[in-house]
Write a protein that holds these residues in place. Structure first.
Motif, PDB file in Angstrom:
ATOM      1  N   MET A   1       1.175  -0.738   0.090  1.00 29.98           N
ATOM      2  CA  MET A   1      -0.460  -0.108   0.330  1.00 29.98           C
ATOM      3  C   MET A   1       0.848   1.398   0.322  1.00 29.98           C
ATOM      4  SD  MET A   1      -3.033   1.024   2.634  1.00 29.98           S
ATOM      5  CE  MET A   1      -1.622   3.246   2.975  1.00 29.98           C
ATOM      6  N   ASN A   2       1.193   1.802  -0.859  1.00 27.94           N
ATOM      7  CA  ASN A   2       1.576   3.611  -0.457  1.00 27.94           C
ATOM      8  C   ASN A   2       0.868   4.654  -0.680  1.00 27.94           C
ATOM      9  OD1 ASN A   2      -0.037   3.030  -3.202  1.00 27.94           O
ATOM     10  ND2 ASN A   2       2.155   3.422  -5.012  1.00 27.94           N
ATOM     11  N   TRP A   3      -0.866   4.692  -0.222  1.00 29.69           N
ATOM     12  CA  TRP A   3      -1.399   5.829   0.278  1.00 29.69           C
ATOM     13  C   TRP A   3      -1.936   5.892   0.843  1.00 29.69           C
ATOM     14  CZ3 TRP A   3      -6.017   5.529   1.716  1.00 29.69           C
ATOM     15  CH2 TRP A   3      -6.838   4.338   2.330  1.00 29.69           C
ATOM     16  N   SER A   4      -2.123   7.038   1.613  1.00 32.94           N
ATOM     17  CA  SER A   4      -2.571   7.944   3.405  1.00 32.94           C
ATOM     18  C   SER A   4      -3.075   8.474   2.709  1.00 32.94           C
ATOM     19  CB  SER A   4      -1.327   7.155   3.940  1.00 32.94           C
ATOM     20  OG  SER A   4      -2.005   7.473   5.657  1.00 32.94           O
ATOM     21  N   LEU A   5      -4.522   9.361   3.941  1.00 34.75           N
ATOM     22  CA  LEU A   5      -4.478  10.443   3.500  1.00 34.75           C
ATOM     23  C   LEU A   5      -4.033  11.230   4.413  1.00 34.75           C
ATOM     24  CD1 LEU A   5      -7.104  12.663   2.969  1.00 34.75           C
ATOM     25  CD2 LEU A   5      -8.619  12.242   4.990  1.00 34.75           C
ATOM     26  N   SER A   6      -3.340  10.957   5.573  1.00 38.99           N
ATOM     27  CA  SER A   6      -1.887  11.462   6.480  1.00 38.99           C
ATOM     28  C   SER A   6      -1.392  10.150   7.368  1.00 38.99           C
ATOM     29  CB  SER A   6      -2.978  11.947   7.359  1.00 38.99           C
ATOM     30  OG  SER A   6      -1.919  13.080   8.497  1.00 38.99           O
ATOM     31  N   ILE A   7      -0.264  10.273   7.498  1.00 37.73           N
ATOM     32  CA  ILE A   7       0.592   9.196   8.279  1.00 37.73           C
ATOM     33  C   ILE A   7       0.435   9.375   9.430  1.00 37.73           C
ATOM     34  CG2 ILE A   7       2.374   8.209   8.437  1.00 37.73           C
ATOM     35  CD1 ILE A   7       3.312   9.128   5.334  1.00 37.73           C
ATOM     36  N   ASN A   8       0.123  10.931   9.797  1.00 33.95           N
ATOM     37  CA  ASN A   8       0.710  11.237  11.297  1.00 33.95           C
ATOM     38  C   ASN A   8      -1.533  11.657  11.696  1.00 33.95           C
ATOM     39  OD1 ASN A   8      -0.090  13.017  13.801  1.00 33.95           O
ATOM     40  ND2 ASN A   8       2.116  14.289  12.629  1.00 33.95           N
ATOM     41  N   LYS A   9      -1.716  10.630  12.626  1.00 31.15           N
ATOM     42  CA  LYS A   9      -3.251  10.566  12.618  1.00 31.15           C
ATOM     43  C   LYS A   9      -3.421  11.750  13.970  1.00 31.15           C
ATOM     44  CE  LYS A   9      -3.932   6.717  10.106  1.00 31.15           C
ATOM     45  NZ  LYS A   9      -2.781   7.414   9.060  1.00 31.15           N
ATOM     46  N   ASP A  10      -2.004  12.379  14.512  1.00 26.59           N
ATOM     47  CA  ASP A  10      -2.923  12.725  15.758  1.00 26.59           C
ATOM     48  C   ASP A  10      -3.704  14.170  15.393  1.00 26.59           C
ATOM     49  OD1 ASP A  10      -1.354  14.428  18.213  1.00 26.59           O
ATOM     50  OD2 ASP A  10      -1.802  16.129  17.257  1.00 26.59           O
ATOM     51  N   LEU A  59      -7.061  -6.225  11.188  1.00 32.24           N
ATOM     52  CA  LEU A  59      -6.641  -5.878   9.377  1.00 32.24           C
ATOM     53  C   LEU A  59      -5.648  -5.196   9.584  1.00 32.24           C
ATOM     54  CD1 LEU A  59     -10.270  -3.208  10.292  1.00 32.24           C
ATOM     55  CD2 LEU A  59      -9.821  -6.206   9.211  1.00 32.24           C
ATOM     56  N   ASN A  60      -5.509  -5.919   7.808  1.00 31.51           N
ATOM     57  CA  ASN A  60      -4.514  -5.738   7.054  1.00 31.51           C
ATOM     58  C   ASN A  60      -4.552  -3.534   7.416  1.00 31.51           C
ATOM     59  OD1 ASN A  60      -5.767  -4.779   4.590  1.00 31.51           O
ATOM     60  ND2 ASN A  60      -6.025  -7.056   4.140  1.00 31.51           N
ATOM     61  N   ARG A  61      -2.684  -3.154   6.470  1.00 28.85           N
ATOM     62  CA  ARG A  61      -2.746  -1.917   6.825  1.00 28.85           C
ATOM     63  C   ARG A  61      -3.193  -1.228   5.820  1.00 28.85           C
ATOM     64  NH1 ARG A  61       2.542   0.612   4.410  1.00 28.85           N
ATOM     65  NH2 ARG A  61       2.309   3.049   5.014  1.00 28.85           N
ATOM     66  N   GLU A  65      -6.422   1.689   6.882  1.00 32.54           N
ATOM     67  CA  GLU A  65      -6.692   3.063   6.086  1.00 32.54           C
ATOM     68  C   GLU A  65      -8.302   3.295   5.901  1.00 32.54           C
ATOM     69  OE1 GLU A  65      -4.267   6.169   6.361  1.00 32.54           O
ATOM     70  OE2 GLU A  65      -4.087   4.902   6.952  1.00 32.54           O
ATOM     71  N   ILE A  66      -8.226   2.406   4.755  1.00 29.84           N
ATOM     72  CA  ILE A  66      -9.808   2.731   4.301  1.00 29.84           C
ATOM     73  C   ILE A  66     -11.119   2.992   6.070  1.00 29.84           C
ATOM     74  CG2 ILE A  66     -11.209   1.300   3.026  1.00 29.84           C
ATOM     75  CD1 ILE A  66      -9.542  -0.219   1.537  1.00 29.84           C
ATOM     76  N   LEU A  67     -10.885   2.139   6.990  1.00 29.71           N
ATOM     77  CA  LEU A  67     -11.366   2.234   7.474  1.00 29.71           C
ATOM     78  C   LEU A  67     -10.903   3.263   8.773  1.00 29.71           C
ATOM     79  CD1 LEU A  67     -14.417   0.985   8.620  1.00 29.71           C
ATOM     80  CD2 LEU A  67     -12.666  -0.736   9.948  1.00 29.71           C
ATOM     81  N   TRP A  68     -10.071   3.649   9.335  1.00 27.23           N
ATOM     82  CA  TRP A  68      -9.679   5.207   9.992  1.00 27.23           C
ATOM     83  C   TRP A  68     -10.280   6.538   8.904  1.00 27.23           C
ATOM     84  CZ3 TRP A  68      -7.058   9.101   8.668  1.00 27.23           C
ATOM     85  CH2 TRP A  68      -6.794  10.202   9.476  1.00 27.23           C
ATOM     86  N   THR A  69     -10.274   6.348   7.567  1.00 27.83           N
ATOM     87  CA  THR A  69     -10.294   7.731   6.226  1.00 27.83           C
ATOM     88  C   THR A  69     -11.580   7.902   6.539  1.00 27.83           C
ATOM     89  OG1 THR A  69      -8.537   7.367   5.498  1.00 27.83           O
ATOM     90  CG2 THR A  69     -10.187   8.846   4.457  1.00 27.83           C
TER      91      THR A  69
END
Length: 370
Positions: A1-10, A59-61, A65-69
């Motif tokens: 996986m090479n995408w993320s809305l935000s790596i820093n989730k603070d 869950l896998n990464r 990421e999908i669920l967190w976003t």
């Protein structure tokens, strides 16, 4: 996986980076259902409930990421839909549907891959379904429609976090509803995978007719073919047609406007162009002559009225959605011969509904890689 809305989730970082996260502050919620406070407080509690869950950690990464976003965005449009009723109660009717559109626009601009983006947008759209399924006029159809767009286990996990991330007196009742939802998905064969239909025609018929049964297999009595294009201006629909259907006749609203020198913002002229296009389409349908229907068709309502017409003439409808990355789209539109003003396409983007796989007999997604 090479995408993320935000790596820093603070949360503080999210507020610094995204204005729509800041907008969650001070958006009130009804104290009966959300005694914890405003949307920002609730969303932080939902994210914590989600990430603390053992099921989430398994869950896998990419699923995480999908669920967190989706959890971050699930109430993003309470900012625009929240009202205080005359009786003092606070409501936000339509926030999930509007939130789907906002999620799609934001994630498209951020360059989130198409499949993941659409999964997240659909999770936002359906996040309340596990709680209110049995209040739908047709619970089975509502369930099966959702199953073709989202992973129901992820949807259940999002709904569970939504309930645990709040303070309310009926929390256990809401959790019981989610447990029922999970069991109902098992019963309707859409828990482990999306609902499977016997044929594409069976799937289309079920969602196209009010009284159809999901196991009904209709007789294929189709007489002709229509290819319908869908996509924002500048996405490359004309290029696709030239490459794949160059020898087919075409009905094009843009071509009609240019031929008769009609202004796109002239409502009466647009209505006349639509009627002319409709008559051209009917002529091909009566002759059983395959043709291409070329227009933006960015909303489900717009697509459905034309598909209804084509199906009346027993046409097999192939719906082709065209999309290129955000920056490519802007460049393509500005470089085309008949460019649409950027302000106009930016007004259209928030209205975009990507076609669902059950809207036509065959749905193709032509998505250009970043």
């Amino acid at each position: 996986m090479n995408w993320s809305l935000s790596i820093n989730k603070d949360w503080e970082h999210l507020e610094e980076r995204f204005d729509w996260v800041v907008d969650m502050r001070n958006v009130p919620q009804d104290s009966i259902h959300h005694a914890e406070g405003d949307v920002a407080i609730h969303t932080q509690m939902v994210l914590k409930a989600l990430t603390d869950a053992t099921s989430f950690q398994r869950l896998n990464r990419e699923e995480q990421e999908i669920l967190w976003t989706a959890a971050l965005l699930h109430d993003v449009e309470k900012r625009s839909t929240t009202v205080v009723e005359d009786n003092g109660r606070i409501t936000s009717h339509g926030h999930a549907r509007k939130g789907e559109f906002t999620t799609r626009r934001l994630l498209y601009e951020f360059g989130i891959p198409f499949q993941q983006r659409e999964h997240i947008a659909a999770l936002v759209r359906y996040h309340g379904l596990p709680l209110w399924l049995m209040e739908k006029s047709n619970p089975v159809k509502a369930l099966l429609e959702a199953s073709l767009r989202v992973d129901m286990k992820l949807l259940s996990a999002l709904a569970r976090a939504d309930v645990l991330g709040r303070i309310c007196q009926d929390q256990q009742e809401l959790l019981d509803r989610i447990n029922f939802f999970d069991a109902y998905c098992e019963e309707q064969a859409c828990w482990h995978s999306r609902k499977s239909f016997a044929t594409p025609l069976a799937q289309f018929t079920y969602f196209h007719k009010d009284d159809a049964h999901p196991d009904y297999i209709p007789f294929a009595d189709l007489k002709t073919n229509v290819v319908m294009l869908s996509g924002l201006p500048g996405m490359g629909k004309d290029r696709y047609i030239k490459k794949h259907y160059n020898d087919w006749p075409m009905v094009s609203l843009d071509a009609i406007r240019r031929e008769y020198k009609l202004k796109p913002d002239d409502t009466s002229a647009t209505g006349w162009a639509v009627q002319l296009a409709k008559e051209q389409a009917k002529e091909f349908l009566r002759k059983r002559q395959p043709f291409v229907w070329n227009a933006t068709n960015i909303t489900r309502q717009m697509r459905s009225q034309w598909i209804d017409l084509f199906v009346t003439y027993k046409a097999h409808v192939k719906l082709v959605y065209i999309e290129v990355p955000f920056k490519t789209w802007l460049a393509q539109n500005s470089n085309r011969e008949h460019a649409v003003p950027q302000a106009a396409i930016f007004r259209m983007l928030p209205k975009l509904e990507v076609p669902c796989i059950f809207e036509a007999h065959d749905v193709e997604y032509c998505i250009a890689a970043p």
